[in-house]
Design a protein around this motif. Sequence first.
Motif, short mmCIF file in Angstrom:
data_model
loop_
_atom_site.label_atom_id
_atom_site.label_comp_id
_atom_site.label_asym_id
_atom_site.label_seq_id
_atom_site.Cartn_x
_atom_site.Cartn_y
_atom_site.Cartn_z
N ASP A 1 0.85 -1.20 0.00
CA ASP A 1 0.00 0.00 0.00
C ASP A 1 0.88 1.24 0.00
O ASP A 1 2.11 1.14 0.04
N ASN A 2 0.25 2.42 -0.05
CA ASN A 2 1.01 3.68 0.00
C ASN A 2 0.12 4.78 0.57
O ASN A 2 -0.37 5.66 -0.16
N PRO A 3 -0.13 4.76 1.89
CA PRO A 3 -1.02 5.76 2.49
C PRO A 3 -0.54 7.19 2.28
O PRO A 3 -1.36 8.11 2.15
N ALA A 4 0.78 7.41 2.25
CA ALA A 4 1.29 8.77 2.06
C ALA A 4 0.90 9.31 0.69
O ALA A 4 0.59 10.51 0.54
N LEU A 5 0.90 8.47 -0.32
CA LEU A 5 0.48 8.89 -1.65
C LEU A 5 -0.98 9.32 -1.65
O LEU A 5 -1.33 10.38 -2.20
N ILE A 6 -1.84 8.52 -1.05
CA ILE A 6 -3.26 8.86 -1.01
C ILE A 6 -3.47 10.16 -0.23
O ILE A 6 -4.27 11.02 -0.62
N ALA A 7 -2.74 10.32 0.87
CA ALA A 7 -2.85 11.55 1.65
C ALA A 7 -2.43 12.77 0.83
O ALA A 7 -3.05 13.84 0.91
N THR A 8 -1.40 12.62 0.02
CA THR A 8 -0.94 13.73 -0.82
C THR A 8 -1.98 14.06 -1.89
O THR A 8 -2.25 15.23 -2.16
N LEU A 9 -2.56 13.05 -2.51
CA LEU A 9 -3.62 13.31 -3.49
C LEU A 9 -4.79 14.04 -2.85
O LEU A 9 -5.36 14.97 -3.43
N ARG A 10 -5.14 13.64 -1.63
CA ARG A 10 -6.23 14.32 -0.93
C ARG A 10 -5.85 15.77 -0.62
O ARG A 10 -6.64 16.69 -0.81
N ARG A 11 -4.64 15.96 -0.13
CA ARG A 11 -4.21 17.32 0.23
C ARG A 11 -4.17 18.24 -0.99
O ARG A 11 -4.57 19.40 -0.92
N LEU A 12 -3.73 17.70 -2.12
CA LEU A 12 -3.66 18.49 -3.35
C LEU A 12 -4.99 18.55 -4.10
O LEU A 12 -5.08 19.21 -5.13
N LYS A 13 -5.99 17.82 -3.58
CA LYS A 13 -7.32 17.80 -4.18
C LYS A 13 -7.27 17.35 -5.65
O LYS A 13 -7.83 17.97 -6.54
N VAL A 14 -6.59 16.22 -5.85
CA VAL A 14 -6.44 15.66 -7.20
C VAL A 14 -7.40 14.47 -7.33
O VAL A 14 -7.22 13.44 -6.67
N PRO A 15 -8.41 14.55 -8.18
CA PRO A 15 -9.23 13.36 -8.46
C PRO A 15 -8.37 12.29 -9.10
O PRO A 15 -7.42 12.59 -9.84
N ALA A 16 -8.67 11.04 -8.84
CA ALA A 16 -7.86 9.96 -9.40
C ALA A 16 -8.68 8.69 -9.48
O ALA A 16 -9.67 8.51 -8.77
N THR A 17 -8.23 7.79 -10.35
CA THR A 17 -8.84 6.47 -10.51
C THR A 17 -7.84 5.43 -10.04
O THR A 17 -6.69 5.42 -10.49
N VAL A 18 -8.26 4.57 -9.11
CA VAL A 18 -7.39 3.53 -8.56
C VAL A 18 -7.85 2.18 -9.10
O VAL A 18 -9.00 1.77 -8.89
N PHE A 19 -6.97 1.51 -9.82
CA PHE A 19 -7.24 0.16 -10.32
C PHE A 19 -6.69 -0.82 -9.30
O PHE A 19 -5.48 -0.95 -9.11
N MET A 20 -7.59 -1.51 -8.62
CA MET A 20 -7.26 -2.28 -7.43
C MET A 20 -7.43 -3.77 -7.67
O MET A 20 -8.46 -4.20 -8.19
N THR A 21 -6.42 -4.56 -7.31
CA THR A 21 -6.60 -6.01 -7.37
C THR A 21 -7.44 -6.45 -6.17
O THR A 21 -7.41 -5.85 -5.09
N GLY A 22 -8.18 -7.53 -6.36
CA GLY A 22 -8.97 -8.07 -5.27
C GLY A 22 -8.10 -8.52 -4.11
O GLY A 22 -8.48 -8.39 -2.94
N ARG A 23 -6.92 -9.04 -4.43
CA ARG A 23 -6.01 -9.48 -3.36
C ARG A 23 -5.55 -8.29 -2.52
O ARG A 23 -5.40 -8.40 -1.30
#
Length: 286
Positions: A98-120
């Motif tokens: 995972d990468n929580p810091a990346l998600i936090a940065t996207l939230r802070r910068l208010k950047v919409p994004a699409t996450v392609f997530m594996t079920g695993r």
Amino acid sequence: MIRPVRRLTALTVAGAALGAALAACGTTAPSPHTTHASPAPARPAPAAKPPTLPAGPGGLAAVFSNGPRTAGKTVALTFDADMTADEGPRAAAGEHFDNPALIATLRRLKVPATVFMTGRWADEYPDQARSLGHDAQFEVANHSYSHYAFTGDCYGLPTVSAANMKSDVQRAYAALLRAGVPHPMPYFRFPGGCYDDQARRAVGSLGVTAVQWDVVSGDAFATDADAVTQQVLDGVKPGSVVVMHCTRSAAPTTEEVVRHVVPELRHRGFRFVKVSELIGRTPGHR
């Protein structure tokens, strides 16, 4: 995980409803290791069905790699949350997929994004999957359950048999729903970006649009954030889809890259959007 990628031809073609795929999903999965995520804004119920591209002759799934070049300076950042089905022991030993810091940065910068997530990945990090799924800034899409390749000779990935391709996608949707993602998108990204007509036909029966990209960030296994940043900035055009990764151990520079890329692209007049907006601007969408 995307390594240097072969350029693939994008075809726009006619498909079925995702509801049948979700209804057919299985429910079994390994026991997850829970990771807590920061709170996210509640996502409202979707106002309308997400736009998709119709599948074509023989039921081949449509393949989308970029939006219109003449519909304004928009760009979609996409992040693959990769975890292969056999990597559980590595996660248990302390490797971070995972990468929580990346998600936090996207939230802070208010950047919409699409996450392609594996079920695993969703099984391993259900709190984070649920947080992303409930945050209106993000949309969560399908990256298979296993992250095994849908063709042979795909960067050394194990291979899904033709008979199991459809069920692997269905199993991923089941994992996303089980983790608490309320509205997984009807978009699918092939592991490694590798596909052929057999693979497109298998996923086309589920009504998904296959989403590729036109800008390879090069963040996978990269250690030079400046080089990755420059590669993204050099590649982006109006309507671009950028592929990056949300996996700390295998893409350690990505959060730093985002911190540099976002302000520079905004300075150049670009607006960040989700993949769904680009598909919704594409002629022939449904």
